[in-house]
Design a protein around this motif. Structure first.
Motif, PDB file in Angstrom:
ATOM      1  N   ALA A  23      46.740  50.258  36.720  1.00 46.26           N
ATOM      2  CA  ALA A  23      48.000  49.656  37.145  1.00 46.26           C
ATOM      3  C   ALA A  23      48.131  49.641  38.670  1.00 46.26           C
ATOM      4  N   ASN A  24      47.147  50.182  39.360  1.00 45.96           N
ATOM      5  CA  ASN A  24      47.150  50.226  40.817  1.00 45.96           C
ATOM      6  C   ASN A  24      46.248  49.109  41.334  1.00 45.96           C
ATOM      7  N   PRO A  25      46.824  48.049  41.907  1.00 46.28           N
ATOM      8  CA  PRO A  25      45.988  46.927  42.347  1.00 46.28           C
ATOM      9  C   PRO A  25      44.981  47.320  43.428  1.00 46.28           C
ATOM     10  N   ALA A  26      45.295  48.312  44.239  1.00 43.49           N
ATOM     11  CA  ALA A  26      44.351  48.734  45.281  1.00 43.49           C
ATOM     12  C   ALA A  26      43.071  49.279  44.651  1.00 43.49           C
ATOM     13  N   LYS A  27      43.198  50.018  43.554  1.00 49.32           N
ATOM     14  CA  LYS A  27      42.020  50.558  42.875  1.00 49.32           C
ATOM     15  C   LYS A  27      41.154  49.424  42.330  1.00 49.32           C
ATOM     16  N   VAL A  28      41.804  48.427  41.749  1.00 48.96           N
ATOM     17  CA  VAL A  28      41.070  47.280  41.203  1.00 48.96           C
ATOM     18  C   VAL A  28      40.386  46.512  42.325  1.00 48.96           C
ATOM     19  N   LEU A  29      41.116  46.238  43.401  1.00 44.26           N
ATOM     20  CA  LEU A  29      40.536  45.481  44.510  1.00 44.26           C
ATOM     21  C   LEU A  29      39.411  46.255  45.186  1.00 44.26           C
ATOM     22  N   ASN A  30      39.524  47.583  45.271  1.00 41.55           N
ATOM     23  CA  ASN A  30      38.426  48.385  45.828  1.00 41.55           C
ATOM     24  C   ASN A  30      37.197  48.352  44.927  1.00 41.55           C
ATOM     25  N   PHE A  31      37.405  48.247  43.628  1.00 41.05           N
ATOM     26  CA  PHE A  31      36.269  48.119  42.711  1.00 41.05           C
ATOM     27  C   PHE A  31      35.543  46.790  42.938  1.00 41.05           C
ATOM     28  N   LEU A  32      36.290  45.756  43.241  1.00 38.93           N
ATOM     29  CA  LEU A  32      35.693  44.431  43.453  1.00 38.93           C
ATOM     30  C   LEU A  32      35.120  44.262  44.860  1.00 38.93           C
ATOM     31  N   ASP A  33      35.443  45.158  45.785  1.00 38.16           N
ATOM     32  CA  ASP A  33      34.992  45.065  47.175  1.00 38.16           C
ATOM     33  C   ASP A  33      33.651  45.786  47.348  1.00 38.16           C
ATOM     34  N   LEU A  34      32.574  45.117  46.960  1.00 41.32           N
ATOM     35  CA  LEU A  34      31.244  45.738  47.003  1.00 41.32           C
ATOM     36  C   LEU A  34      30.750  45.993  48.418  1.00 41.32           C
ATOM     37  N   ALA A  35      31.217  45.198  49.374  1.00 42.11           N
ATOM     38  CA  ALA A  35      30.730  45.344  50.748  1.00 42.11           C
ATOM     39  C   ALA A  35      31.615  46.258  51.593  1.00 42.11           C
TER      40      ALA A  35
END
Length: 146
Positions: A23-35
């Protein structure tokens, strides 16, 4: 009884989403931020969900029917067509841009953050447009873009 068990299942699912960080968008976006600041923990959450789902389906298929229904609701089509691909692409783009998928978005609503207050109405608008646009040439497999 069926409604009560549905509510209880939804509450347990929502609690799991909150505890896992989904439910934390930052956690999801950090997962998608491979670089950048990549956070692999969401991969473990998804992997655990796959294992639990696999085991759950194995147990469910051993039953003749669900406990509170006359039969299992199983999709009849296995076609991979334009609407399926377009829907999956839109879902992925929304998830990558907003950091929410529909279930965690609803669990984050009580936080009243600007992100969720923008995402949820746009998600509902997209669902409404998708339902209204099923007969549009772009979405049908016989017409639209080639």
């Amino acid at each position: 009884m069926r409604i009560l068990l549905g509510l209880l299942s939804g509450l347990i699912f929502g609690l799991g989403l909150i505890i896992s960080g989904m439910a934390n968008p930052a956690k999801v976006l950090n997962f998608l931020d491979l670089a950048g600041h990549w956070d692999p923990s969401l991969g473990f959450v998804m992997g655990g969900a796959v294992v639990v789902t696999y085991l759950g389906y194995r147990l469910a298929w051993r039953q003749g029917a669900p406990v509170l229904a006359s039969g299992f609701d199983i999709p009849t089509s296995s076609r991979i067509d334009r609407p399926l691909i377009l829907g999956a692409a839109l879902f992925g783009l929304g998830w990558g841009i907003g950091g929410f998928c529909p279930g965690p978005a609803w669990t984050a609503l009580p936080l009243l953050s600007p992100g969720i207050l923008t995402f949820l109405p746009m998600m509902l608008l997209g669902l409404w447009l998708g339902a209204r646009g099923r007969n549009m040439p772009l979405l049908t497999s016989k017409g639209g873009l080639k």
